[in-house]
Design an enzyme around this catalytic site. Structure first.
Site, PDB file in Angstrom:
ATOM      1  N   GLY A  37      21.225  -8.665  31.598  1.00 12.97           N
ATOM      2  CA  GLY A  37      22.222  -8.295  30.597  1.00 12.97           C
ATOM      3  C   GLY A  37      22.045  -9.003  29.277  1.00 12.97           C
ATOM      4  O   GLY A  37      22.301  -8.428  28.212  1.00 12.97           O
ATOM      5  N   ARG A  40      17.719 -19.511  34.479  1.00 15.11           N
ATOM      6  CA  ARG A  40      18.780 -18.642  34.982  1.00 15.11           C
ATOM      7  C   ARG A  40      18.902 -18.781  36.501  1.00 15.11           C
ATOM      8  O   ARG A  40      17.908 -18.621  37.231  1.00 15.11           O
ATOM      9  CB  ARG A  40      18.472 -17.193  34.605  1.00 15.11           C
ATOM     10  CG  ARG A  40      19.419 -16.160  35.186  1.00 15.11           C
ATOM     11  CD  ARG A  40      20.824 -16.284  34.643  1.00 15.11           C
ATOM     12  NE  ARG A  40      21.624 -15.126  34.984  1.00 15.11           N
ATOM     13  CZ  ARG A  40      22.947 -15.061  34.825  1.00 15.11           C
ATOM     14  NH1 ARG A  40      23.604 -16.104  34.340  1.00 15.11           N
ATOM     15  NH2 ARG A  40      23.603 -13.964  35.152  1.00 15.11           N
ATOM     16  N   ALA A  54       0.130   3.162  11.311  1.00 10.56           N
ATOM     17  CA  ALA A  54      -1.337   3.169  11.227  1.00 10.56           C
ATOM     18  C   ALA A  54      -1.934   4.275  12.093  1.00 10.56           C
ATOM     19  O   ALA A  54      -3.018   4.134  12.648  1.00 10.56           O
ATOM     20  CB  ALA A  54      -1.920   1.809  11.618  1.00 10.56           C
ATOM     21  N   GLN A 109      13.902  -6.867  31.283  1.00 10.09           N
ATOM     22  CA  GLN A 109      14.392  -6.755  32.654  1.00 10.09           C
ATOM     23  C   GLN A 109      14.619  -8.138  33.268  1.00 10.09           C
ATOM     24  O   GLN A 109      15.624  -8.358  33.961  1.00 10.09           O
ATOM     25  CB  GLN A 109      13.406  -5.948  33.501  1.00 10.09           C
ATOM     26  CG  GLN A 109      13.939  -5.527  34.855  1.00 10.09           C
ATOM     27  CD  GLN A 109      14.995  -4.430  34.758  1.00 10.09           C
ATOM     28  OE1 GLN A 109      15.122  -3.782  33.720  1.00 10.09           O
ATOM     29  NE2 GLN A 109      15.753  -4.225  35.819  1.00 10.09           N
ATOM     30  N   GLN A 166      10.842 -13.092  44.399  1.00 13.53           N
ATOM     31  CA  GLN A 166       9.525 -12.484  44.343  1.00 13.53           C
ATOM     32  C   GLN A 166       9.452 -11.303  43.381  1.00 13.53           C
ATOM     33  O   GLN A 166       8.414 -11.065  42.759  1.00 13.53           O
ATOM     34  CB  GLN A 166       9.096 -12.047  45.746  1.00 13.53           C
ATOM     35  CG  GLN A 166       8.728 -13.215  46.652  1.00 13.53           C
ATOM     36  CD  GLN A 166       8.192 -12.755  47.996  1.00 13.53           C
ATOM     37  OE1 GLN A 166       8.400 -11.624  48.414  1.00 13.53           O
ATOM     38  NE2 GLN A 166       7.491 -13.654  48.683  1.00 13.53           N
ATOM     39  N   GLU A 221       3.704   9.889   2.641  1.00 15.91           N
ATOM     40  CA  GLU A 221       4.676  10.619   1.834  1.00 15.91           C
ATOM     41  C   GLU A 221       5.658  11.366   2.730  1.00 15.91           C
ATOM     42  O   GLU A 221       5.359  11.631   3.903  1.00 15.91           O
ATOM     43  CB  GLU A 221       3.959  11.625   0.926  1.00 15.91           C
ATOM     44  CG  GLU A 221       3.011  10.973  -0.064  1.00 15.91           C
ATOM     45  CD  GLU A 221       2.402  11.984  -1.030  1.00 15.91           C
ATOM     46  OE1 GLU A 221       2.749  13.191  -0.929  1.00 15.91           O
ATOM     47  OE2 GLU A 221       1.596  11.573  -1.871  1.00 15.91           O
ATOM     48  N   PRO A 222       6.827  11.742   2.190  1.00 16.07           N
ATOM     49  CA  PRO A 222       7.742  12.590   2.946  1.00 16.07           C
ATOM     50  C   PRO A 222       7.039  13.902   3.314  1.00 16.07           C
ATOM     51  O   PRO A 222       6.482  14.585   2.459  1.00 16.07           O
ATOM     52  CB  PRO A 222       8.897  12.845   1.961  1.00 16.07           C
ATOM     53  CG  PRO A 222       8.841  11.697   1.012  1.00 16.07           C
ATOM     54  CD  PRO A 222       7.391  11.341   0.879  1.00 16.07           C
ATOM     55  N   GLU A 277      -6.889  -1.719   9.070  1.00 17.13           N
ATOM     56  CA  GLU A 277      -5.460  -1.797   9.342  1.00 17.13           C
ATOM     57  C   GLU A 277      -5.197  -1.719  10.840  1.00 17.13           C
ATOM     58  O   GLU A 277      -4.396  -2.485  11.386  1.00 17.13           O
ATOM     59  CB  GLU A 277      -4.722  -0.659   8.633  1.00 17.13           C
ATOM     60  CG  GLU A 277      -3.217  -0.659   8.896  1.00 17.13           C
ATOM     61  CD  GLU A 277      -2.496   0.515   8.258  1.00 17.13           C
ATOM     62  OE1 GLU A 277      -1.272   0.626   8.447  1.00 17.13           O
ATOM     63  OE2 GLU A 277      -3.159   1.326   7.572  1.00 17.13           O
ATOM     64  N   LEU A 310       0.852  -1.188   0.000  1.00 18.36           N
ATOM     65  CA  LEU A 310       0.000   0.000   0.000  1.00 18.36           C
ATOM     66  C   LEU A 310       0.885   1.233   0.000  1.00 18.36           C
ATOM     67  O   LEU A 310       1.804   1.344   0.815  1.00 18.36           O
ATOM     68  CB  LEU A 310      -0.899   0.006   1.239  1.00 18.36           C
ATOM     69  CG  LEU A 310      -1.747   1.267   1.451  1.00 18.36           C
ATOM     70  CD1 LEU A 310      -2.908   1.297   0.467  1.00 18.36           C
ATOM     71  CD2 LEU A 310      -2.266   1.340   2.881  1.00 18.36           C
TER      72      LEU A 310
END
Length: 399
Positions: free
Chosen positions: A359, A280, A382, A355, A291, A138-139, A254, A134
């Site tokens: 890392g 982990r 959209a 989070q 917790q 435009e700029p 859309e 579609l």
């Protein structure tokens, strides 16, 4: 239990019928097997897998809303949204490419093109051998896409000649068929816009540049240029100067179809966070036992379920929208509200998910990082969050 099975369990109380559950589960299995293996390379290299659209088409996941005479399945917008949700869990870049092709282009042509145009273009699109796009933005004309449109089209004999450019066009670099808007009467402003079907080989059409993005990198995005682009007059969609109606009806759908992308990404992020928290270990035990981590996962779950309810509500409402109802009223308000809430909530889900990963979530190559980089587009595309608020307030305050 495999991730796909756990996701199915999470769907058990979603309000889906058995047939809808089966559609979602089948699309999920297909996406995990065929689309997920492509995701990393698509993100790393902004690579486009040329064989994937024909494979999707051969499996029946294109032409969902199109009747069988055009190579489609004859189903509804809600079913289309379920397929998009599943695709976006495993490869959201392809999910975006899919919806630009299936909803923004194919379904728009299905609703607004004439029989000859449908017969010419839809079968190949629904087979996945022709890629759709579609061309609206435009700029210098983003949120004010209609009022600030500068691309023009003039009639000369049996052709229209288009001049101008479009930007941020999803599928632009790989599209075979594009639904493009241009002004046919500059004096009428937004009411002088018309819609055209453009083929990639039309004289005067070219891809000016492929754009590199922060997220959704495998989804191809481009700036398009029209320099005396010659378009047969029979490729005018609908009546001349009546393109606004097509634009507005398409924008509501859309927005309804952006929400399943957000939901699929958020579902995947939640599952990745759960899996990582179990694996982990810190201080001699899985971080899932902490917790603070449990709090984040609990919040993510609540957010995802709220996204699911709103997404499905909007999709079911979109099923009953007639061609002339778009761009105003309850559906205009509801689709704007749905995508605003779901996109903003996905942002919160992904922030927690990164989070939990710590890392490792900050590393570019990680899957959760790839998902995190998707969030801003869905608050911009959209219609930005701010435009969505304007639509909602405007409809609520309209007397």
């Amino acid at each position: 239990m495999p991730s796909s099975e756990r996701i199915s369990v999470m769907q058990a109380f979603s309000g889906l019928s058995n047939d809808e559950m089966e559609t979602l589960s089948n699309a999920d299995r297909f996406a995990q097997a065929e689309l997920y293996p492509l995701a990393q390379r698509m993100d790393d290299e902004e690579w486009w897998p040329k064989d994937v659209f024909p494979k999707i088409g051969a499996t029946g996941y294109f032409g969902v809303t199109a009747p069988e005479e055009f190579g489609g399945s004859g189903m509804d917008v809600f079913t289309s949204g379920l397929i998009l949700q599943a695709f976006s869990r495993w490869n959201h870049a392809l999910g975006l490419a899919w919806v630009a092709h299936e909803n923004l282009c194919m379904n728009n042509l299905l609703r607004n093109a004439n029989d000859a145009q449908r017969k010419k273009y839809l079968p190949a699109m629904n087979q996945g051998t022709s890629i759709g796009a579609l061309g609206l933005t435009e700029p210098g004309a983003g949120s004010d896409a209609l009022g600030s449109m500068r691309t023009t089209a003039r009639r000369d004999g049996g052709y229209y000649y288009l001049n101008g450019s479009k930007i941020y066009i999803t599928n632009g670099p790989v599209a075979d068929v594009l639904l493009v808007y241009a002004k046919t009467d500059k004096d009428k402003g937004a009411q002088g816009i018309s819609a055209f079907i453009i083929e990639k080989d039309f004289p005067g059409f070219k891809v000016a540049q492929k754009l590199k993005k922060m997220g959704f990198r495998g989804s191809q995005t481009a700036e398009l240029v029209f320099e005396e682009c010659r378009v047969p007059a029979e490729n005018l969609v609908g009546d001349e100067n009546r393109g606004v109606k097509i634009v507005m009806s398409g924008l509501d759908l859309e927005r309804a179809m952006i929400s399943p992308i957000c939901l699929g990404i958020a579902e995947r992020a939640l599952q990745l966070a759960i899996d990582y928290a179990k694996q982990r270990k810190q201080f001699g035990k899985p971080i899932a036992e902490f917790q603070m981590v449990q709090s984040m996962i609990a919040e993510m779950y609540v957010w995802v379920e709220s996204m699911r309810v709103f997404t499905y509500q909007v999709l079911r409402a979109a099923n009953s929208v007639d061609e002339g109802e778009g761009g105003r009223g309850d559906i205009h308000k509801l689709t704007a509200a749905g995508v605003m809430y779901v996109a903003e909530t996905m942002n919160k889900v992904l922030n927690h998910a990164v989070q939990v990963h710590g890392g490792s979530g900050y590393i570019w190559e990680s899957e959760i990082n790839r998902l995190y980089r998707s969030i801003k587009l869905l608050e911009i595309g959209a219609g930005t969050t701010e435009v969505r608020k304007m639509i909602i307030a405007g409809e609520l305050l309209r007397s």
